[in-house]
Motif scaffolding. Sequence first.
Motif: not given
Length: 518
Positions: A400, A402, A463, A465, A467, A482
Amino acid sequence: MKLTFILHALCGVLMALPLAGCSDDGDAADYGYDMQSTYTFYNSEGAMKSDLWLKPYVGYVGDPMPFYDNSSQTFRILYLEDLRNGDSEIYHPIYELATDNAASYTNYGEAIACGGAVEDDPAMGTGSTLIKAGKYYTFYTGHKSASPREVILRATSDDGITWTKDRSFRMQASSNYNQDEFRDPYVFYDEASGLYRMVIAAIKDGTSVLAQYVSSDLDTWVESEPFFYNKWGRFYECPDVFQMGGYWYLVYSDKDITRQVQFFYASSLSELMNMGDDPEYPWRDEGKLEGTSFYAGKTASDGNNRYIWGWCATREGNVSEGDSDWGGALVAHKVVQNADGTLGFDCPDAIKSKFTVSSAVTPSGDDYTSVYSADGSYSIMSGSTLHFPRLEYTNKIEFDAEVSPGESVFGISFVDCSDRDYDYRVYIEDRWDALKFDKWSLDEAGEEQRDNINYFNFIHPDDGKYHITAVTDQSVCVVYINGQYAFTNRIYYMQRNPWGIFCSDGCVTVSNISVMTY
């Protein structure tokens, strides 16, 4: 910076010399612990096969032609076998695979052989398969050097495995079309009209179009208005037409301009067919699906899942930045449909579940000088890389990430060795909404140099974020973002060499890092 990392890593190599040393000979597994404690380059070129992203034992995968067979409950993939045997007249016989999950395949070998030099199909091109009343019909392209260079031919089968050429069937371009550019037939049944439609990549009046023929019985075909007009001048190869949810789609491969798999979509088949005449065309309802290392993508659905198969090109000289060859390894993505009708790609579930064995994910000791860890996460600053031990031959990397939305550039480095002054990087440019595959190096002044090899636009998450799932199989790497984007690349020597997560602009925080193999 990389220089600091090199000094630390070299010290580790010197300390480890009494145990073993890296070599270009033998299997890396023979070096045991030392292979995981050093970061020097390992020559892994001897392992050029592909297990997951399928490469045949002999030859390479060319244009795939998938369809779903209800009787066997499997996807069948006919494809052009690229033997690379030096024959310039007779080439690309059609071979066949079967799978029920896009993760493992049964190879049935040659399905439809090339014809003789004086026939219509000494060389063969893309086509499609349709099942009617238990009988299998494959329409394909016959190619030869004399004009008409390309014609549409047919083979049939009673079981989908043993095929017989139907020499009574031959479709040549009418006088409305270029006789030498007439290929890649895609046949589907249109329930609303009760007709079969055949879409063909063609040239009309000097402009690329998708020609259209219709039939009620698959035997007699009548020329109709072109399925799709083309105002860009692109030649639309490997067309694929399907309905998914409330939308109709045309997926194609742009031979001339972008070399990318792209799509158009509309709320009805008639609207899709008339988009070429739309004054707003082609600025609306068009999208790119992948980078330039994934080509000839076509789809098939079992009613629940739709997958797309294409090939990841090998490169001249087995060099990642070399010119692309025709054909390579078979790559499959799961097709994702968004609420607005746009399409995306994710990693097939069966591929994810194949990876069950954990590999080392402990960063090298020197990395803690440039990043810090807190609660199992790492904050990587601009210009820094978190380095990890060697990959296996086939790997699934997950983590992950960010960032502050629209501000950072980060990604994954491969063949990131302490004794080489360059590596290969998949850049996730959140700041610029771009995915890039570059060869990275430093010039004599210590300035970053990037030689772009592949490029694909995406839309960064609001956001910040991410994956990330990166699946590597020998020299083929697919990075999924994502569950929405796929980015395929040919990266030689990934196997048995170190890798890393880097940041080149802004800052990125990464967590939940795992590496799995099988």
